[in-house]
Motif scaffolding. Structure first.
Motif, PDB file in Angstrom:
ATOM      1  N   ARG A   1       1.900   1.848  -3.553  1.00 49.35           N
ATOM      2  CA  ARG A   1       0.801   2.367  -4.383  1.00 49.35           C
ATOM      3  C   ARG A   1       0.485   3.821  -4.048  1.00 49.35           C
ATOM      4  O   ARG A   1       0.287   4.655  -4.928  1.00 49.35           O
ATOM      5  CB  ARG A   1      -0.452   1.515  -4.195  1.00 49.35           C
ATOM      6  CG  ARG A   1      -1.618   2.038  -5.012  1.00 49.35           C
ATOM      7  CD  ARG A   1      -2.625   0.976  -5.354  1.00 49.35           C
ATOM      8  NE  ARG A   1      -3.574   1.521  -6.292  1.00 49.35           N
ATOM      9  CZ  ARG A   1      -4.879   1.519  -6.105  1.00 49.35           C
ATOM     10  NH1 ARG A   1      -5.390   0.957  -5.030  1.00 49.35           N
ATOM     11  NH2 ARG A   1      -5.681   2.036  -7.001  1.00 49.35           N
TER      12      ARG A   1
ATOM     13  N   VAL B   1       3.149   6.077  -5.549  1.00 50.00           N
ATOM     14  CA  VAL B   1       2.982   6.267  -6.994  1.00 50.00           C
ATOM     15  C   VAL B   1       1.849   7.255  -7.272  1.00 50.00           C
ATOM     16  O   VAL B   1       1.990   8.156  -8.111  1.00 50.00           O
ATOM     17  CB  VAL B   1       2.725   4.908  -7.695  1.00 50.00           C
ATOM     18  CG1 VAL B   1       2.244   5.094  -9.124  1.00 50.00           C
ATOM     19  CG2 VAL B   1       3.988   4.058  -7.668  1.00 50.00           C
ATOM     20  N   LEU B   2       0.730   7.106  -6.582  1.00 47.08           N
ATOM     21  CA  LEU B   2      -0.390   8.037  -6.781  1.00 47.08           C
ATOM     22  C   LEU B   2       0.013   9.470  -6.436  1.00 47.08           C
ATOM     23  O   LEU B   2      -0.297  10.405  -7.185  1.00 47.08           O
ATOM     24  CB  LEU B   2      -1.591   7.615  -5.924  1.00 47.08           C
ATOM     25  CG  LEU B   2      -2.387   6.423  -6.408  1.00 47.08           C
ATOM     26  CD1 LEU B   2      -3.407   5.993  -5.353  1.00 47.08           C
ATOM     27  CD2 LEU B   2      -3.083   6.730  -7.712  1.00 47.08           C
TER      28      LEU B   2
ATOM     29  N   GLU C   1       0.829  -1.206   0.000  1.00 49.56           N
ATOM     30  CA  GLU C   1       0.000   0.000   0.000  1.00 49.56           C
ATOM     31  C   GLU C   1       0.864   1.257   0.000  1.00 49.56           C
ATOM     32  O   GLU C   1       0.544   2.242  -0.669  1.00 49.56           O
ATOM     33  CB  GLU C   1      -0.951  -0.007   1.197  1.00 49.56           C
ATOM     34  CG  GLU C   1      -2.039  -1.050   1.076  1.00 49.56           C
ATOM     35  CD  GLU C   1      -2.891  -1.180   2.323  1.00 49.56           C
ATOM     36  OE1 GLU C   1      -2.693  -0.420   3.291  1.00 49.56           O
ATOM     37  OE2 GLU C   1      -3.767  -2.063   2.329  1.00 49.56           O
TER      38      GLU C   1
END
Length: 150
Positions: A91, A94-95, A88
């Motif tokens: 992720r 990256v976002l 998580e």
């Protein structure tokens, strides 16, 4: 299970508080009535701060001697939860990187903001769920409430 080093727990708590502050800036910007240049600038600053705070949180939890390492070594049953939280983190990073890059490419004007807004809402939802799981791991592992809003 023995409690992690108090210095590790203090670092995690501090990073969680920093994340709370950045989240408030971003959330407040999302609920403002109009997408004026000052609001968009504040959101941009909030996202940049959120990115920096997330990286510090990752260092405090995933780094050598961090909370996740101590929890996993003390009780291997927490290994899958630790790996999920690490995924998580990747992720979310990256976002946030994509959003900050979008801002750098001109979305900071009020015309470009509507395209990024749904992605910011998605990021906040993912971050909220992550923070709940992160706090639950700490509580399950050491019976400790990390505090914060997550």
């Amino acid at each position: 299970m023995s409690l992690p080093d108090p210095g590790v727990l203090d670092a995690v708590r501090r990073r969680r508080g920093d994340l709370d502050d950045a989240l408030l800036i971003v959330r407040d910007g999302l609920v403002a009535d109009q997408a004026g240049p000052r609001r968009v600038a504040a959101l941009c600053a909030g996202l940049r701060q959120l990115r920096a705070d997330l990286y510090e949180h990752v260092a405090a939890t995933e780094g050598p001697g961090g909370l996740y390492e101590e929890v996993r070594h003390a009780d291997p049953r927490f290994g899958p939860a630790v790996w999920r939280l690490r995924g998580e983190h990747a992720r979310l990073g990256v976002l946030l990187d994509d959003l900050v890059a979008g801002i750098a490419q001109g979305a900071q004007d009020t015309g470009g903001w509507p395209a990024l807004r749904p992605r910011v809402v998605e990021l906040l939802a993912l971050l909220g769920r992550h923070r709940s799981r992160d706090a639950q791991l700490a509580y399950d592992a050491v019976g400790l409430d990390l505090g914060g809003q997550g």
